[in-house]
Write an enzyme that holds these catalytic residues in place. Sequence first.
Site, PDB file in Angstrom:
ATOM      1  N   LYS A  22     -18.821 -36.229  46.961  1.00  0.00           N
ATOM      2  CA  LYS A  22     -18.895 -34.782  47.268  1.00  0.00           C
ATOM      3  C   LYS A  22     -20.224 -34.216  46.776  1.00  0.00           C
ATOM      4  O   LYS A  22     -20.897 -33.470  47.499  1.00  0.00           O
ATOM      5  CB  LYS A  22     -17.760 -34.058  46.572  1.00  0.00           C
ATOM      6  CG  LYS A  22     -17.928 -32.543  46.491  1.00  0.00           C
ATOM      7  CD  LYS A  22     -16.770 -31.844  45.812  1.00  0.00           C
ATOM      8  CE  LYS A  22     -16.877 -31.791  44.331  1.00  0.00           C
ATOM      9  NZ  LYS A  22     -17.739 -30.751  43.761  1.00  0.00           N
ATOM     10  N   ASN A  23     -20.620 -34.603  45.557  1.00  0.00           N
ATOM     11  CA  ASN A  23     -21.801 -33.979  44.951  1.00  0.00           C
ATOM     12  C   ASN A  23     -23.119 -34.566  45.423  1.00  0.00           C
ATOM     13  O   ASN A  23     -24.185 -34.119  45.009  1.00  0.00           O
ATOM     14  CB  ASN A  23     -21.688 -34.028  43.423  1.00  0.00           C
ATOM     15  CG  ASN A  23     -20.562 -33.110  42.945  1.00  0.00           C
ATOM     16  OD1 ASN A  23     -20.052 -32.285  43.700  1.00  0.00           O
ATOM     17  ND2 ASN A  23     -20.150 -33.281  41.698  1.00  0.00           N
ATOM     18  N   CYS A 118     -15.673 -23.799  40.621  1.00  0.00           N
ATOM     19  CA  CYS A 118     -14.668 -23.876  39.546  1.00  0.00           C
ATOM     20  C   CYS A 118     -15.034 -22.899  38.427  1.00  0.00           C
ATOM     21  O   CYS A 118     -16.189 -22.761  38.062  1.00  0.00           O
ATOM     22  CB  CYS A 118     -14.624 -25.281  38.961  1.00  0.00           C
ATOM     23  SG  CYS A 118     -13.966 -26.497  40.089  1.00  0.00           S
ATOM     24  N   ARG A 123     -21.922 -20.482  34.460  1.00  0.00           N
ATOM     25  CA  ARG A 123     -22.687 -21.161  35.531  1.00  0.00           C
ATOM     26  C   ARG A 123     -23.775 -20.253  36.114  1.00  0.00           C
ATOM     27  O   ARG A 123     -23.785 -19.926  37.292  1.00  0.00           O
ATOM     28  CB  ARG A 123     -21.740 -21.661  36.617  1.00  0.00           C
ATOM     29  CG  ARG A 123     -20.629 -22.520  36.032  1.00  0.00           C
ATOM     30  CD  ARG A 123     -19.765 -23.131  37.084  1.00  0.00           C
ATOM     31  NE  ARG A 123     -20.400 -24.333  37.666  1.00  0.00           N
ATOM     32  CZ  ARG A 123     -19.808 -25.075  38.599  1.00  0.00           C
ATOM     33  NH1 ARG A 123     -18.640 -24.722  39.065  1.00  0.00           N
ATOM     34  NH2 ARG A 123     -20.398 -26.152  39.097  1.00  0.00           N
ATOM     35  N   ASP A 308     -17.601 -34.381  34.523  1.00  0.00           N
ATOM     36  CA  ASP A 308     -16.549 -34.332  35.550  1.00  0.00           C
ATOM     37  C   ASP A 308     -15.421 -35.316  35.276  1.00  0.00           C
ATOM     38  O   ASP A 308     -14.380 -35.245  35.941  1.00  0.00           O
ATOM     39  CB  ASP A 308     -17.154 -34.609  36.937  1.00  0.00           C
ATOM     40  CG  ASP A 308     -18.089 -33.488  37.359  1.00  0.00           C
ATOM     41  OD1 ASP A 308     -18.862 -33.687  38.302  1.00  0.00           O
ATOM     42  OD2 ASP A 308     -18.062 -32.425  36.710  1.00  0.00           O
ATOM     43  N   ARG A 400     -10.436 -30.049  46.958  1.00  0.00           N
ATOM     44  CA  ARG A 400     -11.872 -29.734  47.061  1.00  0.00           C
ATOM     45  C   ARG A 400     -12.733 -30.958  46.803  1.00  0.00           C
ATOM     46  O   ARG A 400     -13.844 -31.073  47.316  1.00  0.00           O
ATOM     47  CB  ARG A 400     -12.239 -28.636  46.054  1.00  0.00           C
ATOM     48  CG  ARG A 400     -11.670 -27.267  46.375  1.00  0.00           C
ATOM     49  CD  ARG A 400     -12.203 -26.218  45.430  1.00  0.00           C
ATOM     50  NE  ARG A 400     -13.655 -26.364  45.367  1.00  0.00           N
ATOM     51  CZ  ARG A 400     -14.361 -26.197  44.242  1.00  0.00           C
ATOM     52  NH1 ARG A 400     -13.762 -25.886  43.117  1.00  0.00           N
ATOM     53  NH2 ARG A 400     -15.672 -26.354  44.245  1.00  0.00           N
TER      54      ARG A 400
HETATM   55  C1  EPZ Z   1     -23.150 -29.978  39.408  1.00  0.00           C
HETATM   56  O1  EPZ Z   1     -22.885 -28.610  39.148  1.00  0.00           O
HETATM   57  C2  EPZ Z   1     -21.857 -30.534  39.995  1.00  0.00           C
HETATM   58  N1  EPZ Z   1     -21.533 -29.813  41.226  1.00  0.00           N
HETATM   59  C3  EPZ Z   1     -20.725 -30.350  38.979  1.00  0.00           C
HETATM   60  O2  EPZ Z   1     -19.562 -30.943  39.545  1.00  0.00           O
HETATM   61  C4  EPZ Z   1     -21.095 -31.091  37.693  1.00  0.00           C
HETATM   62  O3  EPZ Z   1     -20.085 -30.876  36.733  1.00  0.00           O
HETATM   63  C5  EPZ Z   1     -22.435 -30.570  37.169  1.00  0.00           C
HETATM   64  O4  EPZ Z   1     -23.448 -30.700  38.197  1.00  0.00           O
HETATM   65  C6  EPZ Z   1     -22.905 -31.311  35.928  1.00  0.00           C
HETATM   66  O5  EPZ Z   1     -22.998 -32.668  36.210  1.00  0.00           O
HETATM   67  C7  EPZ Z   1     -22.189 -30.150  42.362  1.00  0.00           C
HETATM   68  O6  EPZ Z   1     -23.046 -31.018  42.373  1.00  0.00           O
HETATM   69  C8  EPZ Z   1     -21.795 -29.388  43.609  1.00  0.00           C
HETATM   70  P1  EPZ Z   1     -25.586 -27.851  36.307  1.00  0.00           P
HETATM   71  P2  EPZ Z   1     -24.104 -27.621  38.743  1.00  0.00           P
HETATM   72  O7  EPZ Z   1     -26.528 -26.916  36.965  1.00  0.00           O
HETATM   73  O8  EPZ Z   1     -25.316 -27.993  39.506  1.00  0.00           O
HETATM   74  C9  EPZ Z   1     -26.111 -24.567  32.990  1.00  0.00           C
HETATM   75  C10 EPZ Z   1     -17.297 -31.101  40.084  1.00  0.00           C
HETATM   76  O9  EPZ Z   1     -16.253 -31.098  39.399  1.00  0.00           O
HETATM   77  N2  EPZ Z   1     -27.053 -23.932  33.936  1.00  0.00           N
HETATM   78  O10 EPZ Z   1     -26.062 -29.205  35.928  1.00  0.00           O
HETATM   79  O11 EPZ Z   1     -23.611 -26.238  38.840  1.00  0.00           O
HETATM   80  C11 EPZ Z   1     -24.676 -24.418  33.467  1.00  0.00           C
HETATM   81  O12 EPZ Z   1     -24.141 -23.185  33.084  1.00  0.00           O
HETATM   82  C12 EPZ Z   1     -18.402 -30.114  39.782  1.00  0.00           C
HETATM   83  O13 EPZ Z   1     -17.524 -31.878  41.054  1.00  0.00           O
HETATM   84  C13 EPZ Z   1     -27.812 -22.863  33.495  1.00  0.00           C
HETATM   85  O14 EPZ Z   1     -27.718 -22.434  32.339  1.00  0.00           O
HETATM   86  O15 EPZ Z   1     -24.288 -28.031  37.204  1.00  0.00           O
HETATM   87  C14 EPZ Z   1     -23.979 -25.562  32.795  1.00  0.00           C
HETATM   88  O16 EPZ Z   1     -23.627 -25.183  31.486  1.00  0.00           O
HETATM   89  C15 EPZ Z   1     -18.067 -29.192  38.630  1.00  0.00           C
HETATM   90  N3  EPZ Z   1     -28.666 -22.270  34.373  1.00  0.00           N
HETATM   91  C16 EPZ Z   1     -25.064 -26.647  32.735  1.00  0.00           C
HETATM   92  O17 EPZ Z   1     -26.307 -25.977  32.965  1.00  0.00           O
HETATM   93  C17 EPZ Z   1     -28.816 -22.718  35.659  1.00  0.00           C
HETATM   94  O18 EPZ Z   1     -29.639 -22.142  36.408  1.00  0.00           O
HETATM   95  C18 EPZ Z   1     -24.897 -27.722  33.793  1.00  0.00           C
HETATM   96  O19 EPZ Z   1     -24.958 -27.103  35.051  1.00  0.00           O
HETATM   97  C19 EPZ Z   1     -28.032 -23.805  36.079  1.00  0.00           C
HETATM   98  C20 EPZ Z   1     -27.164 -24.405  35.201  1.00  0.00           C
END
Ligand code: EPZ
Length: 429
Positions: A22-23, A118, A123, A308, A400
Site C-alpha cells: 500500500k505504502n 489514521c 501528523r 506499522d 484500508r
Molecule cells: C508513512 O506515513 C506511512 N504512510 C505510514 O504508514 C508509516 O507509519 C509512516 O510513513 C512511518 O513509517 C504512507 O506511506 C501512506 P512520516 P507518513 O512523515 O509519511 C512526523 C500505515 O499504517 N512528521 O514518516 O505520514 C510525523 O508527525 C501508515 O500504513 C512531521 O513532524 O509518516 C510522525 O511523527 C500509518 N512533519 C513522523 O514524522 C512532517 O512534515 C513520521 O511521519 C511529516 C511528518
Amino acid sequence: MDKFIIKGSSVLSGSVRISGAKNAALPIMAACLLTDEESILHGIPPLSDCLAMKSILESFGAMVIWNPLKQSLIIRPQGIKTCEIPYELATAIRASFLVMGPVLARFGQATLDMPGGCNIGLRPIDLHLKGFAALGAKIDIEHGKTLASAKYLIGDKIYLDFPSVGATENIMMAATLADGLTTIENAATEPEIVDLANFLNTMGANVKGAGTNTIKITGVKHLHGANYTIIPDRIEAGTLMAATAARGGEIFLEDIAGDHLKPVIAKLREMGVDISESANGLRVKSPGFMYLDATEIKTMPHPGFPTDLQAPFTSALALVKGNSIVTETIFENRFMHVPELVKMGANIKIASRSALIEGVECLSGARVMATDLRAGAALVIAAACADGTSEIENIYHIDRGYYKLENKLLNLGVKIERVSIDASIEKVV
Ligand code: EPZ
C-alpha cells in the site's frame, strides 16, 4: 459496515502470496501526475486507500482504468483540468498530500486541504512545506487549505529535521522537474522510498541515493509514462509473521524479500522463531507463544523496527511469558489497540511512550473495536490466539491496508469470517 468473527484457532500452516505494498502504491500512483503520458502499474491491491487515490487522480481529470483481477492500473493523466481536489477526497487518506509535489512541479501550483489518515498522532506537514519552499515555492495557508505556487522550481539542499517518509517522497517527486540539483539530507530510507525512486527513474527522472540518508535528484525537462510493478507489502508480511509467531505453526510467505524485513526477522529470531529466507519468500516456523521469549521493541525510522508493526507485535507479546516492553517513538498516539487487548485479558500498562506487557496465560474472546489500520490487525492476531470467539467491529480500518486479510488467514487455518453487521441484525430480527 462489516465485522470479523474469529474463533481461537489451532496453529497456522500453509503458503500465502503477499500483496503489493500500500505504502509503495500510493506515492507511485501520485507520481503518475508528473507526466501527461500513460503509465501502467502492476501489483496494486484494490485496497480502499488505493481506491481513494484513484478517485483523487480522477478528480484532477486523469483517467484511471483499474483491472482488479490483474491488480493493474492504467493511468492517463492527459486531461488534467484543475490543481486542487475536493475536501472529502483530501481528508480521506494521509497520502492525498502526496499529489502536492507532482502537481506543483508540473503545473506551478497546488491547493490541498490538510490530509486525513489514521488518528495515530498530529501528523503535521511542515517538513513537506519546508522542502517545497526550499525549491522556490510560495506557501500560503488559507481557510484550512495549503496553497503552493512557483513559476518554476530550482534545485536546492534540504535537511529534514526528521526522516519523514511522506516529506522525502513529496520533495523527491517535486525535484524531478526542478532546475538543477536537489539534495535531500536526513532522508527516509524505507523500501517504499526506493520503489518510488525506481519508478521515477523508469519515467526518465535522475534520482540517486534512494535507500540512503542522502538522495540527489537532478531535474529534467520532461518525464514519460512507465510500466512498473510495485514491491510486495512488508507490513502485511510482518503482520502474518507476528500471527504465526504467537499462534504457532509453519507458514511460507511468497514473493516477500527478506531484506525489507531485517529488523523484524532479527526480533522474531531473538524471541525463538525460526525464519529461513529463500529466493522466492520466507519460511516462518514457531512453537507458539508458550515457548517464546519476552523481548524489548523500540520503533525507529528504517532500518529500525517499523512503527506499522508495533501494534501487531504488542498483541503477539501479550501471551509471551515474562515482561516485554514496546516503545513507540514515531507517533504519539499509537497504543489505541491496548485498551481493546486489555478487554481480552491482556496485562498491558502504558507509561509515556511505552507499553509494559506482562505475559498472561491466555486471552479470552471478546467484542472489540478496530480504532485504526494496524490496531485492527493487532486485534485479529489476539482473537486468533484467544480462547473462545471474538467479534471485531469497524474493520473498514483493516480494509484500508490489508487486501482480503480474512481469505489469507482462512487459508492458513484461522477460523475467521466476515459478517455484514446489517446481515447479523437481520438474523436477530
Ligand atoms: C508513512 O506515513 C506511512 N504512510 C505510514 O504508514 C508509516 O507509519 C509512516 O510513513 C512511518 O513509517 C504512507 O506511506 C501512506 P512520516 P507518513 O512523515 O509519511 C512526523 C500505515 O499504517 N512528521 O514518516 O505520514 C510525523 O508527525 C501508515 O500504513 C512531521 O513532524 O509518516 C510522525 O511523527 C500509518 N512533519 C513522523 O514524522 C512532517 O512534515 C513520521 O511521519 C511529516 C511528518
